[in-house]
Design a protein around this motif. Structure first.
Motif, PDB file in Angstrom:
ATOM      1  N   ASP A   1     -10.882   5.758   4.981  1.00 53.90           N
ATOM      2  CA  ASP A   1     -10.561   4.798   4.026  1.00 53.90           C
ATOM      3  C   ASP A   1      -9.390   4.285   4.591  1.00 53.90           C
ATOM      4  N   VAL A   2      -9.595   2.877   4.795  1.00 54.42           N
ATOM      5  CA  VAL A   2      -8.343   2.153   5.071  1.00 54.42           C
ATOM      6  C   VAL A   2      -8.024   0.721   3.929  1.00 54.42           C
ATOM      7  N   GLU A   3      -6.711   0.942   3.267  1.00 53.14           N
ATOM      8  CA  GLU A   3      -6.501  -0.240   2.680  1.00 53.14           C
ATOM      9  C   GLU A   3      -6.235  -1.451   3.574  1.00 53.14           C
ATOM     10  N   PRO A   4      -6.973  -2.722   3.132  1.00 56.12           N
ATOM     11  CA  PRO A   4      -6.432  -3.750   4.109  1.00 56.12           C
ATOM     12  C   PRO A   4      -5.443  -4.575   3.551  1.00 56.12           C
ATOM     13  N   THR A   5      -4.348  -3.826   3.746  1.00 52.65           N
ATOM     14  CA  THR A   5      -3.077  -4.412   3.214  1.00 52.65           C
ATOM     15  C   THR A   5      -2.380  -5.170   4.213  1.00 52.65           C
ATOM     16  N   TRP A   6      -2.568  -4.717   5.594  1.00 52.47           N
ATOM     17  CA  TRP A   6      -1.739  -5.433   6.662  1.00 52.47           C
ATOM     18  C   TRP A   6      -1.653  -6.777   6.889  1.00 52.47           C
ATOM     19  N   GLY A   7      -2.756  -7.558   6.215  1.00 51.19           N
ATOM     20  CA  GLY A   7      -2.946  -8.961   6.485  1.00 51.19           C
ATOM     21  C   GLY A   7      -1.822  -9.576   5.107  1.00 51.19           C
ATOM     22  N   ILE A   8      -1.901  -8.706   4.023  1.00 50.42           N
ATOM     23  CA  ILE A   8      -0.723  -9.187   3.095  1.00 50.42           C
ATOM     24  C   ILE A   8       0.521  -8.977   3.542  1.00 50.42           C
ATOM     25  N   ASP A   9       0.754  -7.875   4.509  1.00 47.40           N
ATOM     26  CA  ASP A   9       1.920  -7.305   4.791  1.00 47.40           C
ATOM     27  C   ASP A   9       2.634  -8.643   5.790  1.00 47.40           C
TER      28      ASP A   9
END
Length: 259
Positions: free
Chosen positions: A8-16
C-alpha cells in the motif's frame, strides 16, 4: 490508496512536490524583492498569468497540484531554473517519487532533467552512485565553453557560494590561458627564427612575459579546479590533455629547455 508490488502506497509525493515548489517560490520571490502581486503581474507579460491567489495558495501549501505551465512561467519570471523550484538540492535531503521509495533530491533532479534513467531508493547504499552506466546525456557531451547552467542551479539553493565561485573562477582562468597561448606560441616562433639581435631580444622578452602570465592563470585555474572537483566538474575542465601538454612544454621553454 494505491498498491505497488502488493504494498500500500499513500500518494503523498505529489502533494510534497507542490509544497516544495511553493516554499521555493516564496524563497526566490524574496530574493528577487517581489511581492506576490508583482510576481503575478510579471507572469502576465509572459502570456500565461498565474494569479496572486494561486501564488499565495502555492506558498502556503494549500494548493496540492502545480501545472507545468505555472511552474515554468513562475521559474522564468523569477529567473531561476524550474528544477531549482521542484527539487531544491541542499535544502531537502530526499524526496518522494511515484512508487514507495524516497530518493536523494540530487538524484531526483538528475532523473527529471534526463541525466539518469534509473532511480534507486534512498535506502540503497548505491543511491548516490548515479554516474554508473545510467547516463542518457552526460557532462562529457556538453559543448566546450557552454554555460553550465544545470551545475549552477543545483548549487545555488545550497547557498554554497564557494563551490559555484570555484567553478566560475576556474573557467575564467582557463579562458585567459587559452586567449594567451596563441601569442605565447607566436612570440616563441618569432624570437627563435629572427635574424637580428634586437628582434630576438624584443620577442624573447614578450615570450617570457606572456608565458609567465599564462602560467600564472594556469596555476590559479588548477587551484580552483581542485576545489571544484568536490562536485561534478564539467567536461571542459577535466578533458584537457592537449592544454596540459602545452602547459608542460611552456614550463620547459620558460626554463630554457629546448623541448
Amino acid at each position: 490508496m494505491t498498491q505497488v508490488d502488493g504494498t500500500d502506497v499513500e500518494p503523498t509525493w505529489g502533494i510534497d512536490w507542490s509544497r516544495m515548489v511553493g516554499e521555493q517560490i516564496k524563497i526566490w520571490r524574496g530574493r528577487r524583492g517581489l511581492s506576490a502581486q508583482q510576481l503575478a503581474d510579471r507572469t502576465r507579460t509572459l502570456g500565461y498569468t498565474v494569479s496572486r491567489n494561486t501564488i499565495a495558495s502555492l506558498e502556503s501549501g494549500r494548493k496540492e497540484t502545480v501545472p507545468i505551465q505555472e511552474l515554468v512561467t513562475i521559474a522564468r519570471t523569477l529567473e531561476v531554473a524550474p528544477l531549482a523550484l521542484l527539487f531544491p538540492v541542499g535544502t531537502i535531503d530526499t524526496v518522494g517519487v511515484p512508487g514507495p521509495d524516497r530518493i536523494s533530491t540530487w538524484e531526483a533532479a538528475l532523473w527529471f532533467s534526463g541525466e539518469v534513467r534509473k532511480l534507486t531508493s534512498a535506502d540503497d547504499p548505491m543511491h548516490q552512485d548515479w554516474g554508473r552506466g545510467e547516463y542518457s546525456l552526460g557532462y562529457e557531451e556538453w559543448d566546450a565553453g557552454e554555460t553550465h547552467g544545470i551545475w549552477e542551479y543545483y548549487i545555488e539553493p545550497r547557498n554554497d557560494a564557494g563551490a559555484l565561485s570555484d567553478l566560475r573562477l576556474a573557467e575564467a582562468e582557463l579562458t585567459k590561458w587559452r586567449a594567451l597561448m596563441p601569442l605565447v606560441k607566436h612570440a616563441f616562433l618569432v624570437f627563435t627564427t629572427a635574424k637580428t639581435d634586437s628582434v630576438i631580444d624584443t620577442w624573447q622578452s614578450v615570450f617570457q612575459y606572456v608565458g609567465q602570465q599564462a602560467d600564472k592563470h594556469w596555476q590559479v585555474m588548477e587551484a580552483h579546479r581542485a576545489k571544484a572537483r568536490t562536485y561534478p566538474v564539467p567536461a571542459d575542465l577535466h578533458n584537457m590533455e592537449s592544454e596540459e601538454a602545452d602547459h608542460a612544454k611552456l614550463l620547459r621553454l620558460l626554463a630554457g629547455e629546448s623541448s
